[in-house]
Design an enzyme around this catalytic site. Structure first.
Site, PDB file in Angstrom:
ATOM      1  CG  ASN A  23      59.962  32.412  13.288  1.00 34.41           C
ATOM      2  OD1 ASN A  23      60.419  33.554  13.291  1.00 34.41           O
ATOM      3  ND2 ASN A  23      59.177  31.963  14.258  1.00 34.41           N
ATOM      4  CB  ILE A 123      72.301  31.291  23.567  1.00 33.57           C
ATOM      5  CG1 ILE A 123      73.455  32.104  24.158  1.00 33.57           C
ATOM      6  CG2 ILE A 123      71.297  32.204  22.894  1.00 33.57           C
ATOM      7  CD1 ILE A 123      74.354  32.714  23.080  1.00 33.57           C
ATOM      8  CG  ASP A 124      71.350  27.305  28.585  1.00 37.46           C
ATOM      9  OD1 ASP A 124      70.540  27.908  27.857  1.00 37.46           O
ATOM     10  OD2 ASP A 124      70.994  26.485  29.450  1.00 37.46           O
ATOM     11  CG  LEU A 125      69.577  23.670  25.291  1.00 38.62           C
ATOM     12  CD1 LEU A 125      69.471  24.163  26.719  1.00 38.62           C
ATOM     13  CD2 LEU A 125      68.201  23.489  24.702  1.00 38.62           C
ATOM     14  NE  ARG A 397      61.593  41.728  16.133  1.00 37.99           N
ATOM     15  CZ  ARG A 397      61.677  40.730  16.991  1.00 37.99           C
ATOM     16  NH1 ARG A 397      61.211  40.875  18.201  1.00 37.99           N
ATOM     17  NH2 ARG A 397      62.244  39.596  16.666  1.00 37.99           N
TER      18      ARG A 397
END
Ligand code: UD1
Length: 416
Positions: A23, A123-125, A397
């Site tokens: 990350n 992903i609105d923010l 992953r």
């Protein structure tokens, strides 16, 4: 060979080196495309999410060279073109390319990013805050196009803390005109790593590691060499594997200072933990104690990424425990799989109640997302008899080679 066969009941013993942080490396790799010149990123984990990010960078015209954990990205020849939707689709963090591309080229079109199926993950923010920086966003079926002639700074008040949004906005802000304030900003160590990378490249960021970031736009960033810090979630995973299987393991390079809430919980459950200058020595007990109640939250609270692993430890310990998930609404997908292995877990809203007194047995169980998949492997180490975890690709992953690493620690497992 998309499964792992595990023969439970073997204690772990030995040392494993903790890989670089997934990350942290993903947003840092996204950031390299803002820099005209060659950046060298060391300690980049060799996992499929990094592979997909490098493919995305190549598709945008970057020259990418990989030599084991060292990645060189030359974004000098960046061109705007379509990104391969299979890579955008599998990986949530492809969204961080938005901020970086808007900063470098002023335009980006992409499909909505994918990632683990642990919640709706809108992903609105990201998009709302980018609009406040002058970006025009057109949403269409399955994706969006965003454009800006020149990003400008803004005071961005977010409705709640979001890791990905904070990263995206940092990338958009570092070369924007004027000052940007991000509040509340996520405080995760991976955000701090991104800020360290960008600051080395010439960005002016204050407040890294706090809930309020202030960023003064600079005209350009310069190429740098940067080492990705170790992955606290991978370290936590091997800690849990040791707690499930029993034994003694040295987690070389484990970033103990980023793992306080996790180490507290592990100690409460009876794990022996010794902090050494170059890692953590952990001892799993034969009969663990209850985890009590774990509540996930934003850093420095208990990480949602280790919630399913601690559920596996709790189920394996035969003790009762409660786990409350507050970050993602669909992160209890391993519950039916653990039940198949003999666990007794009841779900009520955002809380999972693990009943004590059960013993785990090997079974064929399905990984449905990255950390949940690793948790099923850990649980299988503790189980009686053999079991199989299918859908290994989810685990790949985020883990360099979980089978090999656990084998080196004495576990009995193989690709299947
Ligand atoms: C990142 C991590 C992931 C970790 C998570 C929380 C990466 C690649 N992934 O994910 O491993 O589990 O932080 O620590 O770094 N949300 C919205 N709208 C938005 C953005 C987020 O509603 O625009 C919601 C999400 O659905 C979620 C919550 O906010 O419920 C937190 O998500 P966020 O912190 O953004 O997580 P990610 O960046 O996706």
């Amino acid at each position: 060979m998309d499964a792992i066969r595990i023969y439970g009941g073997h204690c772990l013993d030995g040392q494993t080196s903790i890989q670089g942080s997934k990350n942290a490396s993903l947003p840092i790799l996204a950031a390299t495309l803002m820099i005209n010149g060659v950046c060298e990123i060391e300690n980049c984990p060799e996992i499929s999410d990094v592979y997909h990010m490098l493919r995305l960078l190549e598709s945008l015209g970057c020259r990418v060279e990989r030599d084991g954990p060292c990645v060189r990205v030359d974004a000098g020849g960046l061109a705007v073109c379509d990104m391969p939707s299979d890579s955008v689709g599998v990986m949530r963090s492809s969204v961080t390319l938005t901020g970086a591309l808007l900063a470098r080229t002023g335009s980006v079109c992409m499909e909505y990013p994918g990632g683990c199926v642990i919640g709706a993950r809108p992903i609105d923010l990201h998009l709302n805050a980018l609009r406040q920086m002058g970006v025009t966003v057109e949403e269409r079926d399955g994706g969006f196009c965003a454009r800006v002639s020149r990003l400008h700074g803004a005071v961005l008040k977010l409705p709640f803390v979001s890791v990905g949004t904070t990263e995206n906005l940092i990338l958009a802000a570092v070369t924007a005109e004027g000052e940007t304030v991000i509040e509340p900003a996520a405080r995760e160590p991976e955000i701090q790593a991104l800020c360290d990378f960008l600051s080395l490249a010439g960005a002016r960021i204050t407040g890294s590691g706090t809930g309020r970031l202030v960023i003064r736009g600079v005209t350009a960033l310069r190429p740098v060499r940067f080492r990705v810090p170790a992955d606290r979630i991978v370290a936590g995973t091997y800690l849990c594997a040791c707690m499930c299987a029993g034994g003694r393991v040295f987690l070389k390079d484990a970033p103990a200072d980023q793992m306080e809430s996790v180490l507290d919980c592990a100690a409460r459950m009876g794990a022996g933990i010794v902090r050494e200058s170059d890692g953590l020595l952990v001892t799993g007990r034969e009969h663990g104690w209850s985890c009590g109640r774990i509540v996930t939250g934003c850093y420095p609270a208990f990480p949602t990424d280790l919630q399913s692993l601690f559920m596996a430890v709790t189920a394996a310990s035969g003790q009762a425990g409660e786990i409350q998930e507050t970050v993602f609404e669909n992160r209890f997908r391993i519950v039916p799989e653990l039940r198949r292995m003999g666990a007794d877990i009841t779900l009520r809203g955002s809380v999972a109640y693990v009943k004590g007194g059960c013993r785990l047995h090997g079974a064929t169980v399905e990984a449905q997302e990255l950390r949940g998949g690793a948790a099923l492997v850990a649980a299988s180490l503790a189980a009686e008899g053999a079991g199989t975890v299918t859908n290994r690709h989810y685990i790949d992953r985020g883990y360099e080679d979980i089978v090999q690493s656990l084998r080196e620690l004495g576990a009995d497992l193989e690709p299947a």
